[in-house]
Design a protein around this motif. Structure first.
Motif, PDB file in Angstrom:
ATOM      1  N   ASP A 155       0.824  -1.208   0.000  1.00 39.94           N
ATOM      2  CA  ASP A 155       0.000   0.000   0.000  1.00 39.94           C
ATOM      3  C   ASP A 155       0.861   1.261   0.000  1.00 39.94           C
ATOM      4  O   ASP A 155       0.429   2.336   0.425  1.00 39.94           O
ATOM      5  N   GLN A 156       2.078   1.144  -0.530  1.00 41.85           N
ATOM      6  CA  GLN A 156       3.012   2.262  -0.501  1.00 41.85           C
ATOM      7  C   GLN A 156       2.682   3.326  -1.552  1.00 41.85           C
ATOM      8  O   GLN A 156       2.199   3.024  -2.645  1.00 41.85           O
ATOM      9  N   THR A 157       2.997   4.554  -1.212  1.00 41.01           N
ATOM     10  CA  THR A 157       2.802   5.697  -2.098  1.00 41.01           C
ATOM     11  C   THR A 157       4.077   5.946  -2.917  1.00 41.01           C
ATOM     12  O   THR A 157       5.126   5.363  -2.613  1.00 41.01           O
ATOM     13  N   PRO A 158       4.020   6.791  -3.961  1.00 41.00           N
ATOM     14  CA  PRO A 158       5.174   6.942  -4.856  1.00 41.00           C
ATOM     15  C   PRO A 158       6.451   7.452  -4.199  1.00 41.00           C
ATOM     16  O   PRO A 158       7.537   7.258  -4.751  1.00 41.00           O
ATOM     17  N   ASP A 159       6.364   8.111  -3.049  1.00 36.39           N
ATOM     18  CA  ASP A 159       7.581   8.505  -2.349  1.00 36.39           C
ATOM     19  C   ASP A 159       8.240   7.325  -1.665  1.00 36.39           C
ATOM     20  O   ASP A 159       9.404   7.414  -1.244  1.00 36.39           O
ATOM     21  N   GLN A 160       7.515   6.194  -1.577  1.00 36.22           N
ATOM     22  CA  GLN A 160       8.034   4.987  -0.935  1.00 36.22           C
ATOM     23  C   GLN A 160       8.320   3.863  -1.924  1.00 36.22           C
ATOM     24  O   GLN A 160       9.154   3.002  -1.670  1.00 36.22           O
ATOM     25  N   TRP A 161       7.637   3.870  -3.054  1.00 35.62           N
ATOM     26  CA  TRP A 161       7.772   2.784  -4.038  1.00 35.62           C
ATOM     27  C   TRP A 161       7.427   3.293  -5.422  1.00 35.62           C
ATOM     28  O   TRP A 161       6.456   4.027  -5.605  1.00 35.62           O
ATOM     29  N   MET A 162       8.257   2.885  -6.392  1.00 32.68           N
ATOM     30  CA  MET A 162       7.969   3.111  -7.803  1.00 32.68           C
ATOM     31  C   MET A 162       8.272   1.810  -8.540  1.00 32.68           C
ATOM     32  O   MET A 162       9.026   0.959  -8.047  1.00 32.68           O
ATOM     33  N   PRO A 163       7.703   1.608  -9.730  1.00 34.39           N
ATOM     34  CA  PRO A 163       7.964   0.370 -10.474  1.00 34.39           C
ATOM     35  C   PRO A 163       9.454   0.138 -10.694  1.00 34.39           C
ATOM     36  O   PRO A 163      10.224   1.093 -10.853  1.00 34.39           O
ATOM     37  N   PRO A 164       9.893  -1.130 -10.698  1.00 35.81           N
ATOM     38  CA  PRO A 164      11.312  -1.435 -10.918  1.00 35.81           C
ATOM     39  C   PRO A 164      11.873  -0.850 -12.215  1.00 35.81           C
ATOM     40  O   PRO A 164      13.034  -0.452 -12.252  1.00 35.81           O
ATOM     41  N   LEU A 165      11.061  -0.781 -13.265  1.00 35.73           N
ATOM     42  CA  LEU A 165      11.532  -0.203 -14.526  1.00 35.73           C
ATOM     43  C   LEU A 165      11.448   1.322 -14.453  1.00 35.73           C
ATOM     44  O   LEU A 165      10.351   1.892 -14.456  1.00 35.73           O
ATOM     45  N   ALA A 166      12.600   1.970 -14.418  1.00 33.40           N
ATOM     46  CA  ALA A 166      12.622   3.429 -14.314  1.00 33.40           C
ATOM     47  C   ALA A 166      11.939   4.096 -15.502  1.00 33.40           C
ATOM     48  O   ALA A 166      11.363   5.186 -15.366  1.00 33.40           O
ATOM     49  N   ASP A 167      11.981   3.451 -16.657  1.00 35.57           N
ATOM     50  CA  ASP A 167      11.350   4.024 -17.843  1.00 35.57           C
ATOM     51  C   ASP A 167       9.839   4.139 -17.705  1.00 35.57           C
ATOM     52  O   ASP A 167       9.203   4.833 -18.506  1.00 35.57           O
ATOM     53  N   TYR A 168       9.272   3.462 -16.719  1.00 33.26           N
ATOM     54  CA  TYR A 168       7.819   3.498 -16.550  1.00 33.26           C
ATOM     55  C   TYR A 168       7.374   4.481 -15.462  1.00 33.26           C
ATOM     56  O   TYR A 168       6.186   4.624 -15.210  1.00 33.26           O
ATOM     57  N   HIS A 169       8.303   5.174 -14.850  1.00 34.17           N
ATOM     58  CA  HIS A 169       7.948   6.067 -13.756  1.00 34.17           C
ATOM     59  C   HIS A 169       7.035   7.206 -14.203  1.00 34.17           C
ATOM     60  O   HIS A 169       6.125   7.608 -13.481  1.00 34.17           O
ATOM     61  N   CYS A 170       7.274   7.747 -15.386  1.00 32.91           N
ATOM     62  CA  CYS A 170       6.438   8.822 -15.911  1.00 32.91           C
ATOM     63  C   CYS A 170       4.996   8.352 -16.051  1.00 32.91           C
ATOM     64  O   CYS A 170       4.058   9.015 -15.597  1.00 32.91           O
ATOM     65  N   GLU A 171       4.816   7.188 -16.674  1.00 36.22           N
ATOM     66  CA  GLU A 171       3.479   6.657 -16.904  1.00 36.22           C
ATOM     67  C   GLU A 171       2.793   6.318 -15.577  1.00 36.22           C
ATOM     68  O   GLU A 171       1.603   6.591 -15.390  1.00 36.22           O
ATOM     69  N   TYR A 172       3.562   5.738 -14.672  1.00 36.05           N
ATOM     70  CA  TYR A 172       3.001   5.363 -13.374  1.00 36.05           C
ATOM     71  C   TYR A 172       2.538   6.597 -12.605  1.00 36.05           C
ATOM     72  O   TYR A 172       1.439   6.615 -12.027  1.00 36.05           O
ATOM     73  N   ALA A 173       3.369   7.630 -12.602  1.00 35.48           N
ATOM     74  CA  ALA A 173       2.998   8.866 -11.917  1.00 35.48           C
ATOM     75  C   ALA A 173       1.747   9.471 -12.540  1.00 35.48           C
ATOM     76  O   ALA A 173       0.859   9.965 -11.825  1.00 35.48           O
ATOM     77  N   SER A 174       1.647   9.418 -13.857  1.00 35.55           N
ATOM     78  CA  SER A 174       0.471   9.965 -14.534  1.00 35.55           C
ATOM     79  C   SER A 174      -0.781   9.182 -14.172  1.00 35.55           C
ATOM     80  O   SER A 174      -1.859   9.768 -13.967  1.00 35.55           O
ATOM     81  N   MET A 175      -0.658   7.847 -14.086  1.00 35.53           N
ATOM     82  CA  MET A 175      -1.806   7.037 -13.673  1.00 35.53           C
ATOM     83  C   MET A 175      -2.215   7.371 -12.241  1.00 35.53           C
ATOM     84  O   MET A 175      -3.409   7.517 -11.932  1.00 35.53           O
ATOM     85  N   TRP A 176      -1.236   7.453 -11.359  1.00 40.48           N
ATOM     86  CA  TRP A 176      -1.505   7.741  -9.946  1.00 40.48           C
ATOM     87  C   TRP A 176      -2.227   9.076  -9.801  1.00 40.48           C
ATOM     88  O   TRP A 176      -3.253   9.189  -9.117  1.00 40.48           O
ATOM     89  N   ILE A 177      -1.692  10.092 -10.468  1.00 37.01           N
ATOM     90  CA  ILE A 177      -2.288  11.433 -10.399  1.00 37.01           C
ATOM     91  C   ILE A 177      -3.687  11.424 -11.004  1.00 37.01           C
ATOM     92  O   ILE A 177      -4.631  11.995 -10.435  1.00 37.01           O
ATOM     93  N   GLY A 178      -3.834  10.767 -12.164  1.00 40.10           N
ATOM     94  CA  GLY A 178      -5.141  10.721 -12.813  1.00 40.10           C
ATOM     95  C   GLY A 178      -6.198  10.089 -11.936  1.00 40.10           C
ATOM     96  O   GLY A 178      -7.346  10.556 -11.889  1.00 40.10           O
ATOM     97  N   SER A 179      -5.831   9.032 -11.230  1.00 40.23           N
ATOM     98  CA  SER A 179      -6.784   8.360 -10.359  1.00 40.23           C
ATOM     99  C   SER A 179      -7.105   9.204  -9.129  1.00 40.23           C
ATOM    100  O   SER A 179      -8.275   9.362  -8.750  1.00 40.23           O
TER     101      SER A 179
END
Length: 212
Positions: A165-189
């Motif tokens: 249940d970690q937030t982006p300051d605690q966990w991001m996907p292992p693939l650094a190239d996906y951080h942009c997309e992940y952050a956009s999904m998180w923010i969008g939701s």
């Protein structure tokens, strides 16, 4: 690599693979709908209310009923497996009988649906701490089964379990190239459901968007 745990790369090796540019691009259609583009995500991030996390008092996953059956009698998990997979065939019970699933979090591909989790991009517990504790049960059910926004995605099971249940300051996907997309999904939701963010969470999301 395909659906055999003996062939799975260790999670500790994944950041190195990403750094070397070995991550694979996600195939078309393997992501949820409604992901904002980076410019829109930055605007939405600025619109989110910054507040300390709330308490976990009273939290239970049962307060976010999932996976519920849809009009076609397929439940939400089955619907995401079909949506995010490639060449997915399902039986009369809606459960996939064949197909493959690419996990953009870590770059692995699986051929057994049992190797795939459906990630709540904003975890249920994180949502509870940022506003969902005050929602109705009906709204929490909508959030936990949202097929129209960027809240559900099929990913490698143990990567999802590592996230918890970690937030982006605690966990991001292992693939650094996906951080942009992940952050956009998180923010969008979070924007769609008017959830709050912490200062640390906002800083991590801004950093990820700056790398887009």
């Amino acid at each position: 690599m395909t659906g055999h745990r003996t062939l799975r790369a260790t999670l500790t090796a994944l950041p190195l693979a990403a750094a070397l540019g070995l991550g694979l691009a996600a195939p078309a259609g393997a992501e949820p709908p409604g992901i904002p583009d980076p410019a829109t995500a930055k605007t939405q991030l600025d619109e989110l209310k910054v507040a300390p996390e709330g308490s976990m008092d009273g939290y239970s996953r049962e307060k976010f009923p999932h996976w519920i059956d849809g009009p076609d009698n397929c439940n939400t998990r089955e619907a995401v497996l079909k949506r995010d997979g490639k060449d997915v065939q399902v039986g009369s019970d809606c459960y996939p009988t064949s197909g493959s699933w690419y996990s953009p979090y870590d770059g692995d591909t699986w051929t057994q649906p049992s190797d795939v989790d459906i990630d709540h991009v904003v975890p249920l517990a994180a949502a509870w701490r940022s506003g969902a504790a005050d929602w109705t049960q009906e709204k929490r059910q909508q959030f936990a089964n949202d097929l129209e926004g960027p809240q559900l995605i099929a990913v490698t099971d143990n990567v999802n379990q590592t996230k918890g249940d970690q937030t982006p300051d605690q966990w991001m996907p292992p693939l650094a190239d996906y951080h942009c997309e992940y952050a956009s999904m998180w923010i969008g939701s979070k924007h769609k459901y008017e959830l709050t963010i912490t200062d640390a969470e906002k800083s991590a999301l801004q950093k990820a968007l700056d790398g887009c």
